[in-house]
Every structure is written in C-alpha cells, then in structure tokens.
Design an enzyme around this catalytic site. Structure first.
Site: not given
Ligand code: 3H9
Length: 717
Positions: A107, A127
């Site tokens: 990210e 995640e």
C-alpha cells in the site's frame, strides 16, 4: 520506539531506507522516520527525487501486527498520515522494492509515483490471513491499477506475487537484476519530464466494470470456496464494490476505513493474529539456545516408498534438496515412484508447475533397493508402516550403514522414539518427524523430541521443516504426541454422542458449522472403519464401548468410503456423504444393549463436548510439558486437523471463551461421565485467576508440581 528510517543522498536523490529488522514493518519509529525524512527531502532544493527502500531482505512487510489491538499513540503519525504525505509529495517518489512488499508495504508502494523492483522482490496484500482487509488504501488503489477482478483474487487469496508476474500485471513499472536503488535513480532520470502519475487518479479499469455485477458475484463464489466462515473476505468485496461504485476515491477510502475497523474489532482478527505469531513462536524451542548451529542438509533419504514416503520425498525435492528413496520391494518402489510422477503430472496439468519445474523436481528424486546407496545422506527419514519391531530393525541397519553424523528420523504417528534411539549408537541424532497425509500438501510437522535428541538435531529439524514449507511443532516423546492424543478425546466424545442419541450427520454438521473442515464421522469413513476393527480382532482385545458401533458396521462390510458405505452411503466414484437411515436400528440396539438411553441432543452440546474434550486434553499436555505452549497446539490443530483458523485453534478458542466458563462446563459434563471429564489441574487453577493458557511450565517447575512420567500419560491416553 520500534524502527527508524535512514536518510542519505545519492546523485541529488534522497534515499529513505526503512530500518526495522528483520522485515521492516511500519512500526511507530518507522512512521515518524518516514515523515521526518520526507520533510527533509522536500525542504532541500538540491534534492530532485526520493527513493524509498528497505534495509535487508524486506521492503516493508506491512503494518506492525503487534500494534493491533493496542491503544493508538496520538503523538505518532498513523499509516494513513504517512501515506498521504508520500502521495502528495511534490518531488517524484519511487518505491525501490528490494524484497517483500506486503500489506501496508505494498500500500505504501502504491502511494509512490513509481515502483521499481529487484527481480527477487515480491508483493501481496495478505491481510485476509490475519482477519483483516488492506486498510491503507489497498482495496481502492490495487483495483485501479490491475482491475477489480485480479485485485479481488489477490486480496482474497492473500497470495504473494513475484516481481516478474507483478510487472506483467502492471503493479511494478520495472524489474531489475542490478542494484535496485541505482536503477530507481536511472528510472527517475528517464521520467523527469513526465507529469507525476498517481494511482488514485486512475479510473479506467473501474469504469470498465461499472454496472457489471459479474466481478462481485465471482468474488463471492471464490470467498465461499476458500474462506468459509471468515468475516474479512466479504468486507474486502464490499470495499471493492465501493471502489467501483462510489462517487470519488475519497468516498471509497472512507468505506474502506469503516470496514477495516469492523474487521479490527471482530474476534476473528485476534484469533488469526494469534496463529500468525504462534506459528513463528512454535519453531523456537524453550531450552535450545538461539545460536545453536544448524547442520547442513544437502542430501536426504527416505526408507519406504508408500504414500507417506513418496509425499515426504516430494517435500524435499520441492525444496531443492536431492532425495533418494529406498524400498526392499522392487515392485513397491516402482509403484511409489510412478505415484510421485503422477502427482507432478497432475500439478502440471492444473498449471501449478511447468514442464521445466516438473523435470527439475523429478531430477532430484532417485531410488534404489540397497541401504549402501544412502550412506552419505545427511538425514534419513524412515517411513514404513507402524510396527515398532520393524522400525527397530531399520534403525539398527541405518546406524551401521549411514555416516555417523547423519540425522535418523522416524515418521511415526505414535511409536516410542526413545525405543528406536536405544537400538542405535547415536541416540542424540534420533528424532521423530511426524508428517501428515498427504505429506506433500499438509503443513503440519510434529517434531518429536526424544530423551537424548541433541539441541543441534532439533534446531536443524525445525529449520529443515521451514525449508520444506511446513509448520513444525515440537512434542515430547509421549503417547499420541500432541495431535492424536487430543484427537482421541474428540472422537471418543463424538462416539459417545452417537450412543446417547445424536446421529452421525447431526454431529458432523454441528461441528462443520462450528468451522471444522470435516466432521468426525465423515473423517472416520474416509480413513476406513476397518483399520481399528481389524487391529482389535488381531490383538483379541475387547472393543471399548465407543468402538462398538464402528465394529458392528464393519461386521456388515460397511468399512467407509472404500466400500461406498459406512456411517454414510456414497455413490460410486463420489465422496459426497448421504445419511444412512438403515444404520439407525443398529445404533439403537447398541445403545440399548449398553445401557444408553437415547435422547435429543442439541448442536451446542455436541460442539461443547467435542471441542472441550480437545481443550481438556490439550491442557493436560500443556501442564505435563509435552507441548511447549498452548499456541503450539493451536498450530497443530489448524494445520493438521482442519480446525478453523478464524477461531485461532482449540486453546485460543478456550482462552477467548474464558476459562471459567470452560471449567464450569467441564464440571457439568463430569456429573454424567466423571471418568472421561477428569479436569486438567491447570484449567481449575487458571479459571480461578481469570487466566489464559500460555507457556508450559519449565522442566524445573514441572518437577515441583507434577511427576511427569510416560506411564501415567499412557494410562490416561
Ligand atoms: C497490514 O499491513 C494492515 C494494513 O493493510 C492496514 C493498516 C492500517 N509486523 O515470518 P518470519 C516478524 S497487516 C510485526 O519468520 P520470513 C515475525 O513475527 C500486515 N512483526 O520471516 C518474526 O518475528 P520473530 C500485512 C512482523 O522471512 C519476524 O518478523 N503483512 C511482521 O519467513 C520474521 O518473520 C503481512 O501479513 C509484521 N507485519 O517471512 C506480512 N511480519 O523473529 C506478514 C513479520 O520475533 N509477514 N514479523 O519471530 C510475513 O508474511 C512474513 O514475515 C514475511 C517474511 C514474508 C515478510
């Protein structure tokens, strides 16, 4: 504060190097450091661009997982604040990906203007494996760059994507075998006249699918298939839906934030992060020094070419370690090697490996009939059928033939490793390695520490286990080790519930709804009911009451899947179970003959009794020190026995339920069945202290509190 960001200047470019060993997560110190370094670079008019990279083997491994669930420190910039600063930089920023860019790491890279990666780098948004969603813009930026469909696949599987593939997909702008920082500087030179691209501004891939439900429908189907019972996957899908349909990037980000917090607060997050850390803790052995030297394992050998031997050989070959299989029977050996080849062909046909990879692994597997052929192996794993005398013979022979400093391991699921060690002149080199079937697929590896197994051998086996991509867990040499000893109580309860009035499909579905990948009766049908029945006949022992129904079914040739009928009926060629009402008379008769009054049993009682049987036995294993810590048992159950990862394993489940509640339920069950439900002392003690299962007592503590001896364990088992 954990971590930092180092600043240096090269040829007019600021190099920001994240330094938070070993894998550079975005801990507090890193976040403060990145912001400081960015400000410094912006303020210096001699700086033309910024290169963000990581020190060591990782770029950035994501948010610092150990910070989740703790109160945030208001003084420290959040990840969002850091990324906003990065994305709004007036000077061009390149992510120079030197290794793993995962979760918050990818990210971060997506907030840079460009991404240049070393060919050894890899990216991913894993995640979901932690019960979370990519909450720092990943659900909004990745679909903009590779399209929602591919982005959803990446986020729902959590798989790592190697640099080359990531370049093809468009995540990475350039890959290089040369120095990634030098290449990033060159890259910026080439781009110096271009406007600064920002991923957040790319909308065409979202517009392409706007109004088309197919992407979301397919994602839901994938989540249902591979993430049954999990909370985060649906939230990931909702985030991507928002990316496609929201009016602006910022609105999508707001949704992502809301859903991220929902995941963060969901108990599945705590359970799954527990497993992440437990898997890492499991490979650390309490009394084996960290610096213990690992022995080089360059050549392996397997004794026995059956299903287990072949599967174990594949694990070594897959890890790039040459392996030689020997078998005393030429036909068996030929058949075993053919099965291995078939398995690789199957993988190739499924597109999991290509022909070169298949040739490479097959090239590492050799076979023969003579023990002399394995004299120079660094490790030998015996994988013949479970017969102690036969195994002793093999260990004697191995001790004579194989070089003196080789490890001798037995792939037994329950036999005494000390008894094998004793027939050799090198008991310190003997260890148990219990693989689970199919060995090339199942991740669990129980490593059995015998009385004399040396620290070096243990440390080496744990390291080899990791190289073979297993989740290794240490058990002392006690009957049933960890997994099967716990399983015994679980299946005993399932059988008792059947005697008391529940039917196999009710018991199975209650436990499958709880999250177990397969209920106990489906499992018994799969393994074969005849195995226990034949063993009991052979040893002329009376079956325990819990085996009476099993044996009565075998008397009617109902052996399970292999005969298309057992507790269930199966259609020829299918593994789908269908209830077998014709068995019900038999169940009723066995119950009646043995004094059981059949009654309605609730699903809650089924789950409580089966799962708490695991917990109670696990607690005994812990207090005896057979397992080092409760998290190890959770790793065993998740990787070897189909326990749902989102519940964190049986011991974590009990911790999260509260041990007082667990203790009270066991007391309740004990009223009807005091022999089975003898409560572990540690449950009684922790329930009073409002405590949780954790580390096992040390050897010294154990001596004071419990007289651990194998015979007492054997009696209980
Ligand atoms: C996230 O990013 C959320 C965001 O989307 C949103 C935020 C708002 N944090 O695995 P190893 C430790 S969620 C803290 O043995 P390897 C690990 O515990 C995160 N610690 O090495 C171990 O400690 P110890 C998304 C971490 O080379 C040590 O590092 N990211 C973290 O076999 C070595 O680890 C992920 O899910 C972390 N993020 O594998 C990636 N990562 O030595 C998680 C590792 O005390 N990490 N540690 O036992 C991995 O998958 C592997 O660690 C990696 C390296 C592949 C990087």
């Amino acid at each position: 504060m954990k971590g930092q960001c180092l600043y240096s200047v090269k040829d007019g470019f600021a190099i920001l190097e994240v330094d938070n060993p070993p894998v550079n997560p975005l801990s507090e110190g890193v976040r403060v450091g990145i912001v400081d370094c960015l400000e410094k670079a912006q303020a210096d008019s001699n700086i033309h661009g910024i290169i963000l990279t990581g020190k060591g083997r990782s770029f950035i491994a994501g948010a610092d997982i150990s910070e989740f669930g703790k109160p945030p420190n208001e003084e420290i910039p959040t990840i969002h604040a850091v990324l906003e600063k990065l994305e709004s930089s007036e000077k061009p920023v390149v992510a120079a990906i030197n290794g793993s860019a995962l979760g918050g790491g990818l990210e971060t890279a997506l907030c840079c203007n460009y991404r240049v990666s070393s060919s050894k780098g890899f990216v991913g948004l894993p995640e979901v494996n932690l019960g979370l969603l990519p909450g720092a813009g990943g659900t909004q930026r990745l679909p903009r760059i590779i399209g929602p469909s591919e982005a959803l696949k990446m986020m729902l599987t959590g798989k790592h994507v190697p640099a080359k593939k990531a370049e093809e997909m468009g995540i990475i702008d350039k890959i290089t075998d040369a120095d990634v920082i030098e290449e990033s500087i060159k890259f910026l030179h080439d781009k110096k006249n271009d406007p600064l691209p920002k991923v957040r501004d790319l909308n065409s891939k979202l517009n392409d699918v706007s109004g088309d439900e197919k992407v979301i429908v397919e994602a839901r189907a994938l989540a249902a298939k591979i993430r049954k019972g999990q909370f985060a996957p649906n939230k990931i899908i909702q985030c991507v839906d928002a990316a496609i349909n929201a009016d602006s990037f910022d609105e999508g980000m707001k949704k992502e934030q809301e859903f991220f917090i929902e995941c963060l607060l969901n108990p599945q997050r705590e359970a799954m992060i527990h497993i992440f850390f437990s898997e890492r803790a499991a490979s650390k052995i309490q009394d084996v020094p960290k610096e213990t030297e690992i022995m080089p394992i360059k050549k392996a050998a397997i004794i026995g070419s059956g299903t287990m031997g072949g599967g174990i050989a594949m694990c070594f070959a897959n890890a790039g370690i040459p392996v030689h299989i020997i078998d005393q029977d030429e036909n068996n050996l030929e058949r075993g090697v053919a099965v291995i080849k078939d398995n690789y062909d199957f993988m190739m046909n499924k597109g999991r490996i290509d022909e070169n990879q298949k040739d490479a692994v097959m090239g590492l597997i050799t076979s023969g009939l003579e023990y002399d052929e394995i004299a120079d192996a660094d490790i030998v794993i015996e994988a013949v059928y479970e017969n102690l005398d036969l195994k002793k013979e093999i260990f004697k022979k191995l001790d004579e033939v194989v070089k003196k400093d080789a490890i001798l391991a037995s792939n037994t699921s329950g036999l005494d490793i000390d008894a094998l060690a004793k027939v050799t002149n090198r008991p310190e080199m003997v260890v148990g390695t219990h693989f689970f079937s199919p060995a090339n697929i199942m991740r669990l590896l129980e490593v059995v520490r015998a009385e004399k197994t040396s620290d070096q051998v243990l440390a080496t086996i744990m390291s080899v286990g990791k190289k073979l991509k297993k989740a290794p867990v240490v058990s002392l040499n006690a009957p049933g080790f960890i997994g099967n000893r716990m399983l015994f109580g679980y299946t005993t309860q399932a059988n008792k519930l059947l005697l008391e009035g529940a039917l196999p499909h009710q018991i199975d579905s209650a436990l499958e709804n709880f999250g177990m990948s397969m209920g106990p009766f489906r499992m018994m049908d799969l393994v074969g009911l005849d195995l226990g029945w034949r063993a009991r006949k052979l040893s002329k022992t009376n079956p325990p009451v819990t085996a009476l129904i099993n044996d009565a079914l075998c008397e009617q040739d109902r052996f399970g899947q292999k005969t298309n009928k057992g507790f269930y009926n199966y259609k020829e060629g299918s593994r789908a179970p269908h209830p077998a009402p014709e068995n019900e008379k038999l169940y009723e008769k066995v119950s009646e003959d043995n004094g059981y009054k059949r009654r309605e049993i609730s699903d809650t009682e089924i789950v409580d009794r089966c799962i708490l049987a695991l917990v109670n036995e696990g607690a005994k294993i812990l207090q005896e020190g057979v397992s080092q810590r409760s998290g190890d048992m959770d790793v065993v159950y998740i990787n070897g026995y189909g326990f749902p990862i989102w519940r964190g394993g049986p011991m974590q489940y009990a911790n999260m339920e509260g041990l007082e509640k667990v203790s009270n339920k066991i007391d309740e069950f004990a009223k009807n069945d005091p022999d089975f439900w003898s409560k572990a002392e540690i449950i009684e003690q922790l329930s009073k202290e409002n405590g949780r299962f954790g580390e096992a007592p040390t050897k010294e503590e154990r001596k004071e509190k419990l007289s651990f001896n194998q015979t007492s364990v054997a009696k209980n088992f």
